[in-house]
Design an enzyme around this catalytic site. Structure first.
Site, PDB file in Angstrom:
ATOM      1  N   GLN A  10     -13.535  47.602  18.674  1.00 49.04           N
ATOM      2  CA  GLN A  10     -12.636  46.987  17.693  1.00 49.04           C
ATOM      3  C   GLN A  10     -11.584  46.113  18.359  1.00 49.04           C
ATOM      4  O   GLN A  10     -11.128  45.118  17.778  1.00 49.04           O
ATOM      5  CB  GLN A  10     -11.976  48.073  16.845  1.00 49.04           C
ATOM      6  CG  GLN A  10     -12.965  48.869  16.002  1.00 49.04           C
ATOM      7  CD  GLN A  10     -13.843  47.983  15.126  1.00 49.04           C
ATOM      8  OE1 GLN A  10     -13.371  47.267  14.262  1.00 49.04           O
ATOM      9  NE2 GLN A  10     -15.158  48.023  15.378  1.00 49.04           N
ATOM     10  N   HIS A  40       2.285  47.989 -38.755  1.00 47.25           N
ATOM     11  CA  HIS A  40       1.270  48.814 -38.085  1.00 47.25           C
ATOM     12  C   HIS A  40       0.795  49.923 -39.020  1.00 47.25           C
ATOM     13  O   HIS A  40      -0.404  50.190 -39.151  1.00 47.25           O
ATOM     14  CB  HIS A  40       1.845  49.432 -36.803  1.00 47.25           C
ATOM     15  CG  HIS A  40       1.930  48.494 -35.645  1.00 47.25           C
ATOM     16  ND1 HIS A  40       2.657  47.331 -35.680  1.00 47.25           N
ATOM     17  CD2 HIS A  40       1.365  48.552 -34.404  1.00 47.25           C
ATOM     18  CE1 HIS A  40       2.561  46.725 -34.519  1.00 47.25           C
ATOM     19  NE2 HIS A  40       1.772  47.443 -33.721  1.00 47.25           N
ATOM     20  N   THR A  96      -7.860  43.884  12.613  1.00 47.80           N
ATOM     21  CA  THR A  96      -8.605  45.130  12.421  1.00 47.80           C
ATOM     22  C   THR A  96      -7.921  46.307  13.095  1.00 47.80           C
ATOM     23  O   THR A  96      -7.157  46.147  14.065  1.00 47.80           O
ATOM     24  CB  THR A  96     -10.042  44.972  12.936  1.00 47.80           C
ATOM     25  OG1 THR A  96     -10.838  46.079  12.489  1.00 47.80           O
ATOM     26  CG2 THR A  96     -10.075  44.912  14.453  1.00 47.80           C
ATOM     27  N   GLU A 106      -7.422  51.367   8.611  1.00 50.72           N
ATOM     28  CA  GLU A 106      -8.567  50.649   8.046  1.00 50.72           C
ATOM     29  C   GLU A 106      -9.851  51.420   8.338  1.00 50.72           C
ATOM     30  O   GLU A 106     -10.645  51.700   7.434  1.00 50.72           O
ATOM     31  CB  GLU A 106      -8.635  49.254   8.659  1.00 50.72           C
ATOM     32  CG  GLU A 106      -9.846  48.445   8.234  1.00 50.72           C
ATOM     33  CD  GLU A 106     -10.014  47.172   9.038  1.00 50.72           C
ATOM     34  OE1 GLU A 106     -10.724  46.277   8.564  1.00 50.72           O
ATOM     35  OE2 GLU A 106      -9.456  47.076  10.155  1.00 50.72           O
ATOM     36  N   HIS A 107     -10.078  51.744   9.601  1.00 48.33           N
ATOM     37  CA  HIS A 107     -11.231  52.528  10.026  1.00 48.33           C
ATOM     38  C   HIS A 107     -10.734  53.826  10.651  1.00 48.33           C
ATOM     39  O   HIS A 107      -9.944  53.799  11.591  1.00 48.33           O
ATOM     40  CB  HIS A 107     -12.056  51.799  11.096  1.00 48.33           C
ATOM     41  CG  HIS A 107     -12.505  50.429  10.706  1.00 48.33           C
ATOM     42  ND1 HIS A 107     -11.912  49.280  11.186  1.00 48.33           N
ATOM     43  CD2 HIS A 107     -13.505  50.026   9.884  1.00 48.33           C
ATOM     44  CE1 HIS A 107     -12.531  48.220  10.685  1.00 48.33           C
ATOM     45  NE2 HIS A 107     -13.492  48.643   9.884  1.00 48.33           N
ATOM     46  N   ASP A 152     -19.625  47.954  10.331  1.00 44.71           N
ATOM     47  CA  ASP A 152     -19.431  46.505  10.336  1.00 44.71           C
ATOM     48  C   ASP A 152     -20.692  45.768   9.905  1.00 44.71           C
ATOM     49  O   ASP A 152     -20.618  44.628   9.443  1.00 44.71           O
ATOM     50  CB  ASP A 152     -19.023  46.022  11.731  1.00 44.71           C
ATOM     51  CG  ASP A 152     -17.576  46.350  12.061  1.00 44.71           C
ATOM     52  OD1 ASP A 152     -16.793  46.569  11.114  1.00 44.71           O
ATOM     53  OD2 ASP A 152     -17.226  46.380  13.251  1.00 44.71           O
ATOM     54  N   GLU A 200       8.940  53.436 -34.528  1.00 50.12           N
ATOM     55  CA  GLU A 200       9.074  52.280 -33.636  1.00 50.12           C
ATOM     56  C   GLU A 200       9.487  51.011 -34.388  1.00 50.12           C
ATOM     57  O   GLU A 200       9.522  49.926 -33.809  1.00 50.12           O
ATOM     58  CB  GLU A 200       7.764  52.059 -32.885  1.00 50.12           C
ATOM     59  CG  GLU A 200       7.438  53.191 -31.925  1.00 50.12           C
ATOM     60  CD  GLU A 200       6.250  52.889 -31.009  1.00 50.12           C
ATOM     61  OE1 GLU A 200       5.559  51.873 -31.225  1.00 50.12           O
ATOM     62  OE2 GLU A 200       6.049  53.677 -30.067  1.00 50.12           O
ATOM     63  N   HIS A 251     -12.140  42.209  18.591  1.00 46.17           N
ATOM     64  CA  HIS A 251     -11.970  41.314  17.451  1.00 46.17           C
ATOM     65  C   HIS A 251     -10.848  40.316  17.668  1.00 46.17           C
ATOM     66  O   HIS A 251     -10.966  39.135  17.336  1.00 46.17           O
ATOM     67  CB  HIS A 251     -11.656  42.123  16.185  1.00 46.17           C
ATOM     68  CG  HIS A 251     -12.852  42.593  15.440  1.00 46.17           C
ATOM     69  ND1 HIS A 251     -13.627  41.759  14.679  1.00 46.17           N
ATOM     70  CD2 HIS A 251     -13.405  43.828  15.321  1.00 46.17           C
ATOM     71  CE1 HIS A 251     -14.613  42.452  14.133  1.00 46.17           C
ATOM     72  NE2 HIS A 251     -14.507  43.706  14.504  1.00 46.17           N
TER      73      HIS A 251
END
Length: 436
Positions: free
Chosen positions: A262, A424, A240, A331-332, A365, A419, A265
């Site tokens: 944090q 087509h 984290t 991340e945060h 969280d 093409e 963790h």
């Protein structure tokens, strides 16, 4: 306690990225081992999973699929306060996730010519909930509710077998599954669990899934990379990260509390403060040292804060703070300044952003209503966090009447010829045979 990094004279972005603190995580180095575990599960199924549980989790589960009575019993045994908290989190994340489901759109490109866009959920998902140093029923909530909001009909959850719980996943994990109505739960962890989701395990009735999500260690991240050709995966979530942008108006105690929260963790968790005020930096550093010494996970917190991945970064002003944050792509991201919205307007890259003194990252969280499964390691520059959209696919629906087709008839035929795909053009002309 936190090392200082003086960036009051910012280099260009490429050089800046190289200077910023990061943990020493190498998913590429873990890939051969993770791919080997995935391959073993693909080839030998349940026996490989049982052997991996013995090797990594120190227990051989009696059954890889958790019996339904054990899930119900875990729900009934939840502490009342924990159950109430989970129910609050579920309700709030349901509201937040429902708001993420895009509405269908309709574009009329000409009269009688319509292109619609609708969003369809995948059929089946495998959601991973890690074990390790903590218990994460909140990850059950984040993964399952997002999938349910998208309309996914078949949901399987995996979490490592626990030696202290007779080879079952942690009972709080099982209780959270029960509250969410999930009864397909497996006692399997790590890279093997990711492989089992991707390829299926016929011997235990585990069918392959379409999408695999959920956080985990470096081997889980590497396993996701290994199976990404067979299934869709979310971001390779690693340790984290929190980055706080704060100025002289911020409360140093609150900033310190957020950094420590944090850091607990994981020893490799990143805690970074970016500030234009040296006095605030000193006060936050002192508060961090005091809080880190008294928190129950003091040893783990100290390792995180002393690591190369954590620092106090001094910048010239908040414009430069935003540049540092964008180069880091955290991340945060927490913003605690005299004008949070002005800083927010300068931000482009972050997994989730927490504005003001009363929106700590730990709120996200659990019960903010946002999702906490977010990209790490700078991936927020290019991928989103987990949400309902993770489990949805946009589909285009084309509606043309004959007159609308006639308007572009010659254009399509001309491009088909250019093409060298004449059939087509013939498919267009077939609609108008007999007109000329």
């Amino acid at each position: 306690m936190l090392r200082r990094l003086d960036l009051t004279d910012l280099p260009d972005e490429q050089a800046l990225r190289a200077l910023l603190p990061r943990p020493a995580i190498d998913v590429e180095a873990a890939l051969p081992a993770a791919a080997g575990l995935v391959h073993d599960v693909r080839e030998r199924g349940a026996e490989a999973l049982l052997e991996q549980a013995e090797r990594f989790d120190r227990v051989r589960p009696q059954a890889l699929r958790v019996p339904a009575p054990a899930i119900a019993e875990a729900r009934d045994a939840l502490e009342p306060a924990v159950r109430a908290a989970l129910e609050t989190a579920i309700a709030r994340v349901r509201i937040g996730s429902a708001a993420q489901v895009p509405p269908p759109t309709r574009a009329e490109v000409a009269e009688g010519a319509v292109v619609e866009l609708r969003w369809q959920p995948v059929d089946r998902v495998g959601l991973y909930v890690p074990g390790g140093k903590a218990v994460y029923p909140s990850s059950v909530v984040m993964n399952v509710v997002a999938a349910q909001a998208a309309g996914v009909r078949s949901i399987a959850v995996a979490s490592p077998a626990q030696a202290d719980h007779d080879g079952l996943p942690h009972p709080t994990i099982l209780g959270a599954c029960a509250l969410l109505g999930v009864d397909e739960v497996y006692a399997m962890g790590g890279a093997g669990a990711i492989g089992a989701f991707a390829h299926g395990v016929p011997g235990i009735g585990l069918a392959p899934v379409d999408v695999v999500t959920g956080p985990g260690n470096v081997f889980v991240a590497a396993a996701k990379r290994a199976v990404s050709g067979a299934v869709r995966v979310d971001s390779e979530a690693g340790p984290t990260e929190i980055l706080v942008i704060a100025d002289a108006s911020a409360d140093p105690e609150l900033v310190a509390a957020d950094l420590v929260s944090q850091a607990e963790h994981d020893e490799l968790a990143s805690a970074v403060l970016v500030t234009d005020d040296a006095t605030l930096a000193d006060r936050v550093d002192a508060a961090v040292a005091r809080r880190a010494a008294t928190t129950p996970a003091a040893e783990r917190v100290a390792a995180s804060l002393a690591g190369e991945q954590s620092a106090i970064v001094l910048v010239r002003d908040l414009d430069d703070a935003a540049r540092v944050s964008d180069a880091y792509a955290p991340e945060h991201l927490a913003i605690q300044t005299a004008d949070d919205d002005a800083v927010l307007a300068r931000i482009r890259h972050a997994g989730a952003i927490f504005l003001g003194a009363h929106a700590p990252v730990s709120l996200g969280d659990y019960a903010a209503g946002s999702n906490h499964v977010l990209p790490t390691g700078g991936q927020a520059r290019r991928v989103a966090g987990l949400g309902a959209a993770t489990f949805l696919r946009p589909q285009q629906v084309v509606r043309y009447d004959r007159a609308a087709l006639a308007l572009v008839r010659d254009d399509v035929v001309a491009l088909a010829a250019a093409e060298r795909l004449p059939a087509h053009g013939e498919a267009i002309e077939a609609r108008f045979e007999g007109d000329r």
